[in-house]
Scaffold this motif. Structure first.
Motif, PDB file in Angstrom:
ATOM      1  N   ASN A 128      51.992  34.407  51.906  1.00  0.00           N
ATOM      2  CA  ASN A 128      52.807  33.488  51.438  1.00  0.00           C
ATOM      3  C   ASN A 128      52.388  31.981  51.567  1.00  0.00           C
ATOM      4  N   LEU A 132      51.004  29.137  49.030  1.00  0.00           N
ATOM      5  CA  LEU A 132      51.836  27.861  49.076  1.00  0.00           C
ATOM      6  C   LEU A 132      50.768  26.648  48.878  1.00  0.00           C
ATOM      7  N   PHE A 135      50.184  26.414  45.348  1.00  0.00           N
ATOM      8  CA  PHE A 135      51.476  25.752  44.695  1.00  0.00           C
ATOM      9  C   PHE A 135      51.564  24.159  44.995  1.00  0.00           C
ATOM     10  N   HIS A 176      63.819  26.839  49.785  1.00  0.00           N
ATOM     11  CA  HIS A 176      62.950  26.665  48.619  1.00  0.00           C
ATOM     12  C   HIS A 176      62.545  25.215  48.540  1.00  0.00           C
ATOM     13  N   TYR A 181      59.743  27.539  44.842  1.00  0.00           N
ATOM     14  CA  TYR A 181      58.884  28.490  45.737  1.00  0.00           C
ATOM     15  C   TYR A 181      59.467  28.496  46.971  1.00  0.00           C
ATOM     16  N   THR A 376      59.968  38.532  48.110  1.00  0.00           N
ATOM     17  CA  THR A 376      59.833  36.858  47.997  1.00  0.00           C
ATOM     18  C   THR A 376      58.311  36.478  47.559  1.00  0.00           C
ATOM     19  N   TYR A 379      57.934  37.321  43.984  1.00  0.00           N
ATOM     20  CA  TYR A 379      58.844  36.064  43.221  1.00  0.00           C
ATOM     21  C   TYR A 379      57.711  34.935  43.346  1.00  0.00           C
ATOM     22  N   ASN A 380      57.225  34.589  44.388  1.00  0.00           N
ATOM     23  CA  ASN A 380      56.283  33.418  44.556  1.00  0.00           C
ATOM     24  C   ASN A 380      55.030  33.434  43.774  1.00  0.00           C
TER      25      ASN A 380
END
Length: 444
Positions: A128, A132, A135, A176, A181, A376, A379-380
């Motif tokens: 993740n 990130l 993102f 979040h 995110y 998660t 979802y991300n």
């Protein structure tokens, strides 16, 4: 329905005059899921899984990617429990498009979650963290805001702890950032108080950020109304807005406000503020007070009302926000703080309901924690995937995306060495454009 069998010929009485026959053609109701799966391979998910999660010791064992990849596809398809992986295993067309040779059974998934538990969860967090960075590039011109909130997952597993909500389950703390995110999760037992270890979790979220990147602002509900959090934010130059607790000192300050101190904020609300401090805070902070227009108590009636009822009435009338932001007006602080509803609370609903994280597969805490981490990640990846979709699709929830994109039907045709995916003409341009953008995104 009546069946008449004669010489192996079955005549079925039906309402409409169409027949049902079998076919060996490779059909799939998940064309959009295949497009999403192609996007994941372009994002390098396979390498990230196999380099961060421990590999199987047996030479014929499944690679980590062979577990994580179909599970993410299942969650995007709407799967609720591990047994739903069977739908992905039976979809031959989907497996051929994505070059999936084998998929573990639901039982194998359960054993995998139990085996890796905490190590698997830590590995997913590392993955993740890699996504990130991608993102953050998409929100580099925005103020970086962290929202943290605890969410209760009710479950009657025999090991689940009872919460203050009067039911057993788990109480994960979820962080979040802009647009929802999930930067980090602290998966907790159900009997863990939402106010516990909030500062530790904020620091945990800070560690997920790349070097040189910091949060501009933190927003928390009243569980974060703690002196140690105020002091940490002041020290780190992070602005905070935290729902205030109306203790004795706060009530005294509110009661000292005159009617003229309040200005109109909305049709049924007025707003004011005062400077406040706590015993262990290093600095004073602003306390924004919102006075709500609710049905008043009739004159002289309050002496007959139970003190607890009267206190509850007064509590509903006033809402407070503590902040160290000295630049924004009280109105701007309230509006910004109330955006938590969409930035955090609604995103948690999407995670729990849209990706079915309210259904945890085992009675083992560590295994459920690993599974929730995978959820998660799914979802991300959905948030990242939406950024390459058409503008009219980017604001939709996963349930709507399933209806408009994921559940498009198609047929896979193999000719010589080429594979062709045939879909209805109205979807061809949409799907091809997404594939072009997925390829461009993979090069970044």
């Amino acid at each position: 329905m009546q069946l008449f069998q004669k010489r192996k010929v079955i005549i079925v009485q039906t309402i409409l005059n169409f027949n049902i026959e079998s076919t060996n053609e490779k059909l799939t109701p998940r064309v959009g899921v295949a497009i999403f799966g192609e996007y994941l391979k372009g994002m390098g998910l396979e390498k990230l899984c196999n380099s961060n999660i421990p590999l199987a010791k047996h030479p014929n064992g499944y690679d980590p990617f062979e577990f994580i990849y179909p599970l993410i596809l299942m969650l995007h398809s709407g799967g609720r429990v591990l047994d739903d992986i069977r739908e992905i295993r039976l979809d031959k067309a989907l497996k051929e498009l994505l070059k999936i040779d084998r998929i573990p059974t639901a039982g194998a998934f359960t054993k995998y979650l139990h085996k890796h538990g905490t190590d698997g969860e830590d590995a997913i967090k590392k993955i993740n963290k890699q996504f990130l960075k991608r993102f953050l590039k998409s929100v580099k011109n925005e103020e970086l805001i962290l929202d943290i909130d605890a969410s209760f997952i009710e479950t009657y597993k025999n090991t689940a702890k009872w919460s203050y909500k009067g039911a057993p389950g788990y109480m994960p703390m979820i962080g979040h950032i802009n647009g929802g995110y999930v930067i980090d999760v602290d998966f907790r037992e159900g009997n863990e108080a939402p106010a516990n270890k909030n500062l530790e979790f904020i620091k945990q979220c800070q560690l997920q950020l790349p070097l040189g990147v910091k949060f501009d602002r933190v927003r928390i509900d009243s569980a974060g109304y703690q002196a140690e959090i105020f002091n940490h934010c002041d020290k780190e130059n992070i602005l905070f807005s935290i729902s205030g607790r109306k203790d004795k000192s706060v009530w005294e300050a509110i009661n000292n406000l005159e009617d003229d101190d309040f200005i109109e904020f909305s049709k049924r609300e007025k707003i004011s503020e005062f400077l406040h401090t706590m015993n262990n805070t290093d600095n004073a902070f602003r306390m924004i007070v919102v006075k709500k227009d609710i049905t008043p108590i009739l004159p002289t009636l309050d002496e007959y009302i139970d003190p607890e009822v009267l206190a509850k009435y007064q509590d509903e009338m006033y809402y407070c926000i503590a902040t160290n932001d000295n630049d924004l007006t009280p109105q701007e602080i309230v509006k910004l703080h109330r955006q938590r509803g969409d930035a955090s609370e609604n995103k948690i609903k999407e995670l729990k309901n849209g990706f079915n994280m309210s259904y945890l597969p085992t009675s083992n805490f560590e295994a459920n924690s690993f599974y929730f981490a995978i959820g998660t990640l799914a979802y991300n990846l959905f948030l990242l995937f939406k950024k390459i979709l058409n503008d009219n699709l980017q604001k939709h929830t996963v349930k709507t995306i399933r209806y408009k994109l994921y559940n498009i039907a198609g047929k896979v045709v193999r000719h010589a060495r080429s594979i062709t995916l045939k879909v209805n003409e109205e979807f061809q341009e949409l799907l091809q454009n997404i594939r072009y953008r997925a390829y461009e995104s993979s090069l970044q």
